[in-house]
Design an enzyme around this catalytic site. Structure first.
Site, PDB file in Angstrom:
ATOM      1  N   HIS A 132      13.669  51.770  20.803  1.00 43.80           N
ATOM      2  CA  HIS A 132      13.699  53.242  20.735  1.00 43.80           C
ATOM      3  C   HIS A 132      12.290  53.787  20.623  1.00 43.80           C
ATOM      4  O   HIS A 132      11.485  53.247  19.869  1.00 43.80           O
ATOM      5  CB  HIS A 132      14.472  53.721  19.497  1.00 43.80           C
ATOM      6  CG  HIS A 132      15.862  53.170  19.434  1.00 43.80           C
ATOM      7  ND1 HIS A 132      16.128  51.881  19.033  1.00 43.80           N
ATOM      8  CD2 HIS A 132      17.051  53.727  19.742  1.00 43.80           C
ATOM      9  CE1 HIS A 132      17.440  51.672  19.099  1.00 43.80           C
ATOM     10  NE2 HIS A 132      18.016  52.775  19.528  1.00 43.80           N
ATOM     11  N   LYS A 158      19.459  47.617  25.432  1.00 42.91           N
ATOM     12  CA  LYS A 158      19.523  49.049  25.106  1.00 42.91           C
ATOM     13  C   LYS A 158      18.124  49.627  25.012  1.00 42.91           C
ATOM     14  O   LYS A 158      17.300  49.148  24.227  1.00 42.91           O
ATOM     15  CB  LYS A 158      20.251  49.286  23.777  1.00 42.91           C
ATOM     16  CG  LYS A 158      20.278  50.776  23.444  1.00 42.91           C
ATOM     17  CD  LYS A 158      20.831  51.130  22.076  1.00 42.91           C
ATOM     18  CE  LYS A 158      20.666  52.629  21.851  1.00 42.91           C
ATOM     19  NZ  LYS A 158      20.941  53.024  20.461  1.00 42.91           N
ATOM     20  N   LYS A 309      13.905  81.416  41.323  1.00 49.40           N
ATOM     21  CA  LYS A 309      14.581  81.898  42.541  1.00 49.40           C
ATOM     22  C   LYS A 309      13.627  81.963  43.741  1.00 49.40           C
ATOM     23  O   LYS A 309      14.032  81.713  44.868  1.00 49.40           O
ATOM     24  CB  LYS A 309      15.210  83.270  42.283  1.00 49.40           C
ATOM     25  CG  LYS A 309      16.419  83.198  41.357  1.00 49.40           C
ATOM     26  CD  LYS A 309      17.106  84.542  41.235  1.00 49.40           C
ATOM     27  CE  LYS A 309      18.361  84.417  40.388  1.00 49.40           C
ATOM     28  NZ  LYS A 309      19.139  85.647  40.349  1.00 49.40           N
ATOM     29  N   ASP A 350      24.138  86.511  45.023  1.00 52.34           N
ATOM     30  CA  ASP A 350      24.142  87.658  44.097  1.00 52.34           C
ATOM     31  C   ASP A 350      24.506  88.956  44.809  1.00 52.34           C
ATOM     32  O   ASP A 350      25.341  89.724  44.344  1.00 52.34           O
ATOM     33  CB  ASP A 350      22.754  87.841  43.460  1.00 52.34           C
ATOM     34  CG  ASP A 350      22.555  86.939  42.250  1.00 52.34           C
ATOM     35  OD1 ASP A 350      23.565  86.471  41.687  1.00 52.34           O
ATOM     36  OD2 ASP A 350      21.387  86.699  41.882  1.00 52.34           O
TER      37      ASP A 350
HETATM   38  P1  NAP Z   1      14.092  91.981  35.570  1.00 50.33           P
HETATM   39  O1  NAP Z   1      13.613  91.383  36.848  1.00 50.33           O
HETATM   40  O2  NAP Z   1      13.382  91.699  34.312  1.00 50.33           O
HETATM   41  O3  NAP Z   1      14.135  93.578  35.772  1.00 50.33           O
HETATM   42  C1  NAP Z   1      14.543  94.420  34.738  1.00 50.33           C
HETATM   43  C2  NAP Z   1      14.446  95.862  35.193  1.00 50.33           C
HETATM   44  O4  NAP Z   1      14.943  96.664  34.109  1.00 50.33           O
HETATM   45  C3  NAP Z   1      13.013  96.328  35.479  1.00 50.33           C
HETATM   46  O5  NAP Z   1      13.022  97.162  36.604  1.00 50.33           O
HETATM   47  C4  NAP Z   1      12.651  97.099  34.210  1.00 50.33           C
HETATM   48  O6  NAP Z   1      11.837  98.223  34.443  1.00 50.33           O
HETATM   49  C5  NAP Z   1      13.969  97.634  33.749  1.00 50.33           C
HETATM   50  N1  NAP Z   1      13.988  97.808  32.297  1.00 50.33           N
HETATM   51  C6  NAP Z   1      13.959  96.826  31.374  1.00 50.33           C
HETATM   52  N2  NAP Z   1      13.984  97.362  30.137  1.00 50.33           N
HETATM   53  C7  NAP Z   1      13.993  98.703  30.295  1.00 50.33           C
HETATM   54  C8  NAP Z   1      14.020  99.796  29.379  1.00 50.33           C
HETATM   55  N3  NAP Z   1      14.064  99.599  28.071  1.00 50.33           N
HETATM   56  N4  NAP Z   1      14.035 101.038  29.890  1.00 50.33           N
HETATM   57  C9  NAP Z   1      14.007 101.252  31.213  1.00 50.33           C
HETATM   58  N5  NAP Z   1      13.987 100.260  32.138  1.00 50.33           N
HETATM   59  C10 NAP Z   1      13.983  98.997  31.674  1.00 50.33           C
HETATM   60  O7  NAP Z   1      15.617  91.561  35.301  1.00 50.33           O
HETATM   61  P2  NAP Z   1      16.735  91.163  36.378  1.00 50.33           P
HETATM   62  O8  NAP Z   1      16.694  89.716  36.643  1.00 50.33           O
HETATM   63  O9  NAP Z   1      16.667  92.104  37.496  1.00 50.33           O
HETATM   64  O10 NAP Z   1      18.064  91.395  35.528  1.00 50.33           O
HETATM   65  C11 NAP Z   1      18.464  92.693  35.174  1.00 50.33           C
HETATM   66  C12 NAP Z   1      19.884  92.699  34.671  1.00 50.33           C
HETATM   67  O11 NAP Z   1      20.772  92.195  35.651  1.00 50.33           O
HETATM   68  C13 NAP Z   1      20.099  91.818  33.428  1.00 50.33           C
HETATM   69  O12 NAP Z   1      20.769  92.568  32.478  1.00 50.33           O
HETATM   70  C14 NAP Z   1      20.972  90.692  33.900  1.00 50.33           C
HETATM   71  O13 NAP Z   1      21.885  90.297  32.902  1.00 50.33           O
HETATM   72  C15 NAP Z   1      21.701  91.335  35.054  1.00 50.33           C
HETATM   73  N6  NAP Z   1      22.154  90.333  36.036  1.00 50.33           N
HETATM   74  C16 NAP Z   1      23.478  90.116  36.162  1.00 50.33           C
HETATM   75  C17 NAP Z   1      23.956  89.200  37.066  1.00 50.33           C
HETATM   76  C18 NAP Z   1      25.437  88.980  37.188  1.00 50.33           C
HETATM   77  O14 NAP Z   1      25.831  88.026  37.860  1.00 50.33           O
HETATM   78  N7  NAP Z   1      26.259  89.803  36.597  1.00 50.33           N
HETATM   79  C19 NAP Z   1      23.066  88.491  37.877  1.00 50.33           C
HETATM   80  C20 NAP Z   1      21.685  88.736  37.746  1.00 50.33           C
HETATM   81  C21 NAP Z   1      21.252  89.666  36.803  1.00 50.33           C
HETATM   82  P3  NAP Z   1      10.253  98.118  34.782  1.00 50.33           P
HETATM   83  O15 NAP Z   1      10.201  97.797  36.252  1.00 50.33           O
HETATM   84  O16 NAP Z   1       9.732  99.443  34.445  1.00 50.33           O
HETATM   85  O17 NAP Z   1       9.734  97.015  33.924  1.00 50.33           O
END
Ligand code: NAP
Length: 545
Positions: A132, A158, A309, A350
């Site tokens: 180990h 092992k 991604k 997506d």
């Molecule tokens: P991301 O790339 O970090 O983008 C987040 C976006 O939200 C940015 O445009 C950001 O604005 C904005 N934002 C964050 N906090 C904020 C606040 N307090 N006030 C105003 N705007 C705010 O995230 P993402 O990967 O796109 O994911 C976003 C959401 O999609 C998440 O909640 C995730 O759970 C959801 N999602 C769901 C699925 C599904 O299958 N259901 C799949 C993918 C993602 P700025 O540009 O100004 O920073």
């Protein structure tokens, strides 16, 4: 057939008896009693071994090999000796290679107890020689294997060592496959889970589990419940296809529960594992490349999430694979599919999942989206894919974002006749003709003036643990808020966010993020298995998780 062992690491024989009964009920094949943690006299050991509900391994791990036993080798052997007086001996005893090597007296005593070619008296137990390293891969790993293989009394090799990377599992798979003797090869740590679950695929002697995460004897050890229910232990065989979720972190991903439940339901010969790969392309390329380059692993696909991604697109392009045109324009893919002949395909499920979630709620086909006005809130990765999908379907999209420049960049990339290049990696890739819909950007403050048919939240506002937050305040709601309007929150934890609750109260039609999540997983499932995804099973697995 590879056995599933439960390691029992408790303080007394009474506790060990109770744990052993639970292990047997839970479907274990073997029990390892880690007697180095016992705090009671060793006179109870024969009884423990004799009444064990399953064949057992006896281990008394010294401190210098990561255990709790403070005795020297000679005294430790006396403890074993006591246990060996049982009328029914243990199936195996585990002795550390270093103890065995340095002392001829250890070798001579052990030889009296174990079944081997030169034995003098009756002895049934098999000798496991073990090594180990809780810090790293030992530099002399192969010398250790050779020493174990060369010891006539050794029945089982092992090896357990701490790994930092998912790639390191490949070496463990190779060691199991070589099969000098029956072998146990364990990669410890979160990244080592594949060596434990796929031990059955590579015909290892056994894999260790624990009854309870708090009592695990090594980092990364799954519970027997996880091995059997979550990771399909009983269904795994040499030809089982391997899938996973690549991201960082991925420990809390719902995807293993969803996909493995789907494989179970449809009888598909596959297993789906978490695949943590640290951020940056070098790690991604080295790990995914190594997994693909081992044909016996049958690595056939992966869900790919943050932060990889974009890396997936680059990797598939570099390896000469195919890329879905819209994924290329989005600049991100979430699905890797590997064909039987090793061909690679990167796609994005997506945007299609979001489109289908909306169409399903409205009872329309994708062509019914043409001319609809969609407000997308946020301009991150999820927004980018969703905007691309709706624009390609001919909808008019307004992106409302806190940082206007980010919304602008997406609008220019995806509007008809737009001038901006898509994301850097996608710019190098061939995409389809520009989409048909119109895409414009607007500051988040203008959302209240909006008059759209459909609102889609693509920000994390309202996500657990900040469930009291919402991107739309009812007192400042868009002009079209109310009956006839669709509100879709991509957040899936919680299932009903504050935004959805208030939209429902206002008479809007609401769609939770779970709809998108299950649909994107279902699309991956169908691509990999060629079978229709059991949506009800996927949804149930997700809700349970
Ligand atoms: P991301 O790339 O970090 O983008 C987040 C976006 O939200 C940015 O445009 C950001 O604005 C904005 N934002 C964050 N906090 C904020 C606040 N307090 N006030 C105003 N705007 C705010 O995230 P993402 O990967 O796109 O994911 C976003 C959401 O999609 C998440 O909640 C995730 O759970 C959801 N999602 C769901 C699925 C599904 O299958 N259901 C799949 C993918 C993602 P700025 O540009 O100004 O920073």
């Amino acid at each position: 057939m590879t056995k599933l062992a439960v390691s029992i690491f408790v303080e007394s024989t009474a506790q060990a008896h109770a744990a052993a009964a639970r292990a047997a009920e839970g479907g274990a094949d073997l029990i390892e009693y880690r007697i180095d943690r016992f705090t009671e006299p060793d006179c109870h050991l024969p009884g423990l071994v004799e009444t064990s509900p399953l064949p057992c391994i006896l281990t008394c791990r010294p401190i210098w090999e990561g255990g709790l036993c403070e005795l020297d080798d000679e005294q430790r052997l006396k403890v074993f000796e006591r246990a060996m007086t049982a009328s029914r001996p243990p199936a195996y005893i585990d002795i550390e290679l270093d103890s065995y090597h340095r002392s001829s007296s250890v070798r001579n005593i052990v030889a009296r107890w174990v079944d081997h070619p030169g034995q003098v008296g009756p002895a049934d137990a098999g000798l496991i020689l073990s090594s180990h390293d809780f810090e790293r891969r030992p530099v002399d790993l192969y010398q250790r294997i050779e020493a174990m293989a060369a010891a006539p009394a050794c029945r089982v090799i092992k090896l357990a060592w701490q790994v930092r990377s998912l790639r390191d599992n490949i070496e463990a798979f190779e060691i199991m496959r070589q099969g000098y003797k029956p072998t146990i090869a364990v990669c410890m740590g979160e990244a080592g889970l594949p060596s434990r679950i796929l031990a059955k695929k590579f015909n290892a002697l056994l894999s260790f589990t624990t009854l309870d995460e708090r009592e695990s004897t090594a980092p990364g050890q799954p519970t027997i419940e996880q091995a059997k229910s979550l990771y399909r232990w009983d269904a795994i065989g040499p030809l089982t296809k391997v899938y996973g979720v690549i991201g960082y972190p991925v420990a809390h991903s719902m995807s293993p529960a969803i996909h493995n439940a789907g494989f179970d339901e449809t009888g598909f010969d596959g297993v789906y594992l978490p695949m943590p790969i640290p951020p940056d392309y070098t790690h991604f390329k080295a790990t995914v490349g190594a997994w693909l380059d081992m044909p016996e692993l049958h690595f056939r696909g992966a869900s790919v999430t943050i932060p990889h991604k974009e890396n997936l697109l680059r990797f598939v392009q570099e390896r000469g694979g195919q890329i879905e045109p819209l994924a290329a324009r989005i600049g991100a893919a979430n699905t890797l599919t590997v064909t039987e002949d090793g061909g690679l395909f990167a796609s994005n499920t997506d945007y299609a999942a979001a489109l289908d979630a909306v169409c399903n709620s409205l009872g329309i086909g994708r062509d019914g989206l043409a001319g609809k006005r969609i407000a997308v809130i946020g301009a991150g990765g999820a927004a980018r894919a969703i905007v691309a999908g709706f624009a390609a379907a001919g909808a008019t999209v307004v992106i409302y974002n806190r940082t206007l420049a980010r919304a602008d960049e997406i609008a220019r990339a995806f509007t008809a006749g737009g001038t901006a290049e898509p994301a850097a990696t996608a710019a190098e890739l061939s995409g389809p003709a520009p989409p048909q819909g119109k895409v414009v950007a607007a500051p988040l403050e203008k959302l209240c003036d909006s008059c759209c048919h459909i609102y889609i939240n693509c920000t994390p506002i309202g996500m657990h643990p900040h469930t009291d937050d919402s991107p739309i305040n009812p007192s400042d709601a868009p002009r079209s808020w109310g009956e006839g309007t669709v509100v879709f929150d991509t957040i899936y934890n919680p299932i009903e966010t504050r935004l959805l609750r208030e939209a429902r109260t206002a008479g809007c039609l609401t769609i939770p993020g779970t709809e998108m999540f299950t649909r994107q997983a279902a699309a991956q499932f169908e691509m990999w298995t060629g079978k229709q995804a059991p949506l009800d099973v996927i949804e149930r697995a997700m809700r349970q998780k």
